[in-house]
Design an enzyme around this catalytic site. Sequence first.
Site, mmCIF file in Angstrom:
data_model
loop_
_atom_site.group_PDB
_atom_site.id
_atom_site.type_symbol
_atom_site.label_atom_id
_atom_site.label_comp_id
_atom_site.label_asym_id
_atom_site.label_seq_id
_atom_site.Cartn_x
_atom_site.Cartn_y
_atom_site.Cartn_z
ATOM 1 C CG HIS A 115 -6.078 -0.713 8.320
ATOM 2 N ND1 HIS A 115 -5.982 0.663 8.420
ATOM 3 C CD2 HIS A 115 -4.823 -1.180 8.564
ATOM 4 C CE1 HIS A 115 -4.728 0.994 8.680
ATOM 5 N NE2 HIS A 115 -4.016 -0.102 8.788
ATOM 6 C CG ASP A 145 -0.275 -0.260 2.537
ATOM 7 O OD1 ASP A 145 0.967 -0.254 2.588
ATOM 8 O OD2 ASP A 145 -0.982 -0.458 3.541
ATOM 9 C CG ASN A 169 -8.938 0.702 11.356
ATOM 10 O OD1 ASN A 169 -8.047 -0.087 11.042
ATOM 11 N ND2 ASN A 169 -9.303 1.705 10.593
ATOM 12 C CD GLU A 205 -8.682 2.529 6.776
ATOM 13 O OE1 GLU A 205 -8.679 1.679 7.687
ATOM 14 O OE2 GLU A 205 -8.026 3.588 6.843
HETATM 15 C C1 GLP Z 1 -0.581 0.902 8.432
HETATM 16 C C2 GLP Z 1 -0.435 0.215 7.064
HETATM 17 C C3 GLP Z 1 -0.574 -1.270 7.158
HETATM 18 C C4 GLP Z 1 0.181 -1.762 8.381
HETATM 19 C C5 GLP Z 1 -0.611 -1.302 9.594
HETATM 20 C C6 GLP Z 1 0.048 -1.649 10.910
HETATM 21 O O1 GLP Z 1 -1.528 1.927 8.386
HETATM 22 N N1 GLP Z 1 -1.337 0.691 6.064
HETATM 23 O O2 GLP Z 1 -0.093 -1.890 5.988
HETATM 24 O O3 GLP Z 1 0.257 -3.155 8.372
HETATM 25 O O4 GLP Z 1 -0.953 0.063 9.523
HETATM 26 O O5 GLP Z 1 1.235 -0.940 11.121
HETATM 27 P P1 GLP Z 1 2.213 -1.187 12.335
HETATM 28 O O6 GLP Z 1 2.923 -2.461 12.044
HETATM 29 O O7 GLP Z 1 3.146 0.012 12.305
HETATM 30 O O8 GLP Z 1 1.392 -1.256 13.554
#
Ligand code: GLP
Length: 244
Positions: free
Chosen positions: A138, A67, A136, A143
């Site tokens: 996702h 992403d 949340n 989302e």
């Molecule tokens: C972000 C990304 C995701 C990621 C998630 C968790 O917003 N879009 O691809 O896996 O949130 O991130 P983290 O590992 O920093 O908690």
Amino acid sequence: MMLNVFDDHTDLSFQAARIICDQIKAKPDSVICFASGETPLSAYSLFTTLMMAEQIDYEHFTLIGLDEWVGVPPENHGSCAWFLRTNVINPLNLLPGQYRLFDGMTSDLPGECVAMDEFISERGGLDLIVVGIGMNGHIGFNEPGVSPDLYSHVIELDEITSTVGQKYFKEETRLTKGITLGISHLREAKTAMLLASGERKAPIMKATLEGEISMEVPATIMREHPNGLVLIDQKAASLLTARE
Ligand code: GLP
């Protein structure tokens, strides 16, 4: 789906790195999608180290970026592109044809989605998708409320995502939209591996593993994946009923 609970983030990272290495060992032309974020950081560092230490041939594997924040340039250290370049692409010296990352700055976002979907399908689809989980629920930027039938798409970010996302940026950054692979990519990937670590992820992991399977918590789709792997540490597992 298989759930593995590890003592801590380090153990979890070793196992995740091992799984990615073994995937490439078994199928050198694997197509693997990599998430960004704090959770997989150590796993990627161990992965690149293991690949070189074990002299695993990675000339034929393809990396896909999960992403990107729309409107954030790749040279911004908070971008997913910068994260993957720094932590995987550059350490392995991947060739330009060996990876594809979303361009969050393009004026043609729909075209960018089509190009990503074609890039993946021309290579036979994803062998492995490595994902984290948002606060949340996702996955990527899929989302709550997203359609499970989408491939690459652009989406309005949830308020939680825009707020939590500030942690990746040195300066406050306007985060309103994301471009992401879809839930269809995850469903069709031969293996889907979700990583979660720390106490702050405990409530959403409980919802993911014990709540109703619904797109209100997109990560619940992992439970329907025939080859889904969920790797979490004790802290992220601390609210699971079976562990009380
Ligand atoms: C972000 C990304 C995701 C990621 C998630 C968790 O917003 N879009 O691809 O896996 O949130 O991130 P983290 O590992 O920093 O908690």
